[in-house]
Structure formats: C-alpha cells, structure tokens
Design a protein around this motif. Structure first.
Motif, PDB file in Angstrom:
ATOM      1  N   LEU A  93      -2.490   1.650   2.294  1.00 28.08           N
ATOM      2  CA  LEU A  93      -1.340   0.766   2.493  1.00 28.08           C
ATOM      3  C   LEU A  93      -1.792  -0.677   2.697  1.00 28.08           C
ATOM      4  CD1 LEU A  93       1.067   2.780   4.837  1.00 28.08           C
ATOM      5  CD2 LEU A  93       1.500   2.096   2.480  1.00 28.08           C
ATOM      6  N   CYS A  96      -2.970  -2.068  -0.568  1.00 28.27           N
ATOM      7  CA  CYS A  96      -1.802  -2.242  -1.429  1.00 28.27           C
ATOM      8  C   CYS A  96      -1.074  -3.539  -1.091  1.00 28.27           C
ATOM      9  CB  CYS A  96      -0.870  -1.044  -1.258  1.00 28.27           C
ATOM     10  SG  CYS A  96       0.252  -0.779  -2.623  1.00 28.27           S
ATOM     11  N   LYS A  97      -0.979  -3.841   0.193  1.00 27.25           N
ATOM     12  CA  LYS A  97      -0.312  -5.066   0.631  1.00 27.25           C
ATOM     13  C   LYS A  97      -1.139  -6.297   0.254  1.00 27.25           C
ATOM     14  CE  LYS A  97       2.008  -7.121   4.625  1.00 27.25           C
ATOM     15  NZ  LYS A  97       2.394  -6.937   6.048  1.00 27.25           N
ATOM     16  N   LYS A 103       3.533   0.417  -4.224  1.00 23.55           N
ATOM     17  CA  LYS A 103       3.173   1.531  -3.347  1.00 23.55           C
ATOM     18  C   LYS A 103       3.190   2.868  -4.076  1.00 23.55           C
ATOM     19  CE  LYS A 103       4.576  -0.361   1.140  1.00 23.55           C
ATOM     20  NZ  LYS A 103       5.466  -0.161   2.316  1.00 23.55           N
ATOM     21  N   ILE A 106      -0.097   4.407  -4.958  1.00 26.05           N
ATOM     22  CA  ILE A 106      -0.872   5.148  -3.963  1.00 26.05           C
ATOM     23  C   ILE A 106      -0.721   6.646  -4.189  1.00 26.05           C
ATOM     24  CG2 ILE A 106      -1.064   5.742  -1.517  1.00 26.05           C
ATOM     25  CD1 ILE A 106      -0.391   2.889  -0.824  1.00 26.05           C
TER      26      ILE A 106
END
Length: 237
Positions: A93, A96-97, A103, A106
């Motif tokens: 996460l 990803c940010k 998302k 993932i």
C-alpha cells in the motif's frame, strides 16, 4: 535506448569496471552474463544510480542519466529491500501510494505470484522464494520504461519462474526495456533477445545469440558454451 560509454568504477584501488561500453535497444530483453565478481551488480547499481561512475557516462535516449530529474526505471535488487515494521500488505500500500499506482494492481500481481495469503505477515517472516516474489511485485507496481533485474529468478520454483518469464515477455511486448542479470543461462536463452558478456570488469562481447555464436569457436550451440569459449578466446580469464 540505454547507452553505457567507457564506464569505469573503482572500490578503493580495485577497478571493478574497466571502460565498459554497450547499448540496450528499446523494447528488448537483454541478458547481462558473467561469473561471480565479473562486475554485473556494479554495472546495475550504476545504471539505477545507486553508484556514480568514476569515469564514463550512461545515457537514456541520448541524455546523461545523472542530469535527469525523472528517471523511469524500476529495480529488482539481488537482496530483498522492504520496510521491516510494515506487513507485506502495508508495504504494498505504501509503495502504491508513492508510485501513484492503481490499488487493483496489488491484488492482481499478488494473486499472480501467490503471495496474497501472506498479506498480514512481515516480510522477514517470508521464505526466500516468497521474498523474491514480493520484490517482483514491488518493482512492477512502479511505472517504468526500463526494468533492471539482478538475479531475479533466485528462490523461485519452476511454476513461478515460468510466470515471471511470461510477465517479462509481456512487458517487452508492451514496449518496456529489460536488463536481466542471471547465472541461469539455459533460462536466459529462452527469453533474452541479446546478451552482454562480461568478465573481470571488462566487456567480452555483446549481441544476439547468433552473432555471439559467429564470434565463437565453440562446437556447441548452448549459450553457456559460447560464453566460456569467448571468455577463453579473448584472454580475460
């Protein structure tokens, strides 16, 4: 295109790279082949800007990478790197940010490489193979034009090796460029478009398998035989 021109690197008085020059065509998978200590990881760390060359330069589409504010490269190192205090899913996460990725990627990638069941584990609790799959997923989450992979098949089982091979081929077909360092020469033969042979910090030869075979005096057709013959032939051992 990536161009490496007269690249040299020292560690103290030891010269790890000796005026190496080669080029990597866009939308291709290139195998970086050499024995232990040949300089593969040093080349890779210069290309991903973890090291600075003592002389020479590395160009991306004609521009020196040291002067690029944005460098579209992703990297699978030879050892896993992660945030120890975060679970696997929290690591994903967070990346990803940072990378501003979707998302959904993932779950898609984690399911593909079968690490979803370990989302609540800390990366240090994972097996070597699962840590390697984690690093592959980490690298693909980032937007990139160039993927650098240092021994990425280590620890993978045959099924996951095949899955990663298919991923690399699909990335190339999408226009990505891949530089792949591996000792698994039989495997490299099946996916690489061309090869760079190095030994003791020097370039031995580069080209397609056919081009390298034409340079070689080996009676055998395997990439391993061609590599050994060219290294011996050119006096670098």
């Amino acid at each position: 295109m990536i161009e490496v021109k007269n690249l040299s690197k020292y560690y103290g008085e030891f010269q790890a790279l000796k005026n190496i020059s080669f080029s990597i065509k866009k939308s291709s998978i290139v195998g970086l082949i050499g024995s232990n200590g040949a300089g593969k990881t040093t080349i890779i760390k210069n290309v991903v800007k973890l090291l600075e060359p003592d002389s020479g330069e590395i160009l991306l589409d004609g521009k020196n990478i040291s002067k690029l504010s944005e460098y579209p490269v992703s990297y699978i190192p030879d050892e896993p790197v992660y945030f120890e205090e975060l679970t696997l899913y929290e690591n994903l996460l967070f990346l990803c940010k940072i990378y501003k990725s979707d998302k959904n990627k993932i779950l898609e990638l984690s399911d593909r490489f079968k690490i979803s069941e370990y989302f609540n584990n800390f990366p240090s609790q994972l097996s070597k193979g699962n840590q390697q799959k984690m690093m592959i997923v980490f690298s693909i989450l980032r937007g990139f034009d160039l993927l650098i992979a240092d021994e990425p098949f280590n620890g993978l089982d045959p099924e996951q090796i095949n899955e990663f091979k298919n991923l690399l081929i699909s990335l190339r077909d999408e226009g990505k460029t891949i530089l792949l360092s591996t000792h698994m020469l039989d495997l490299a033969e099946t996916i690489c478009d061309s090869f760079i042979f190095i030994n003791r910090g020097m370039l031995v030869a580069e080209g397609t398998k056919k081009e390298l075979l034409d340079l070689s005096k080996s009676s055998k057709n395997s990439l391993e035989s061609i590599f050994i013959d060219l290294v011996n032939q050119r006096g670098h051992i």
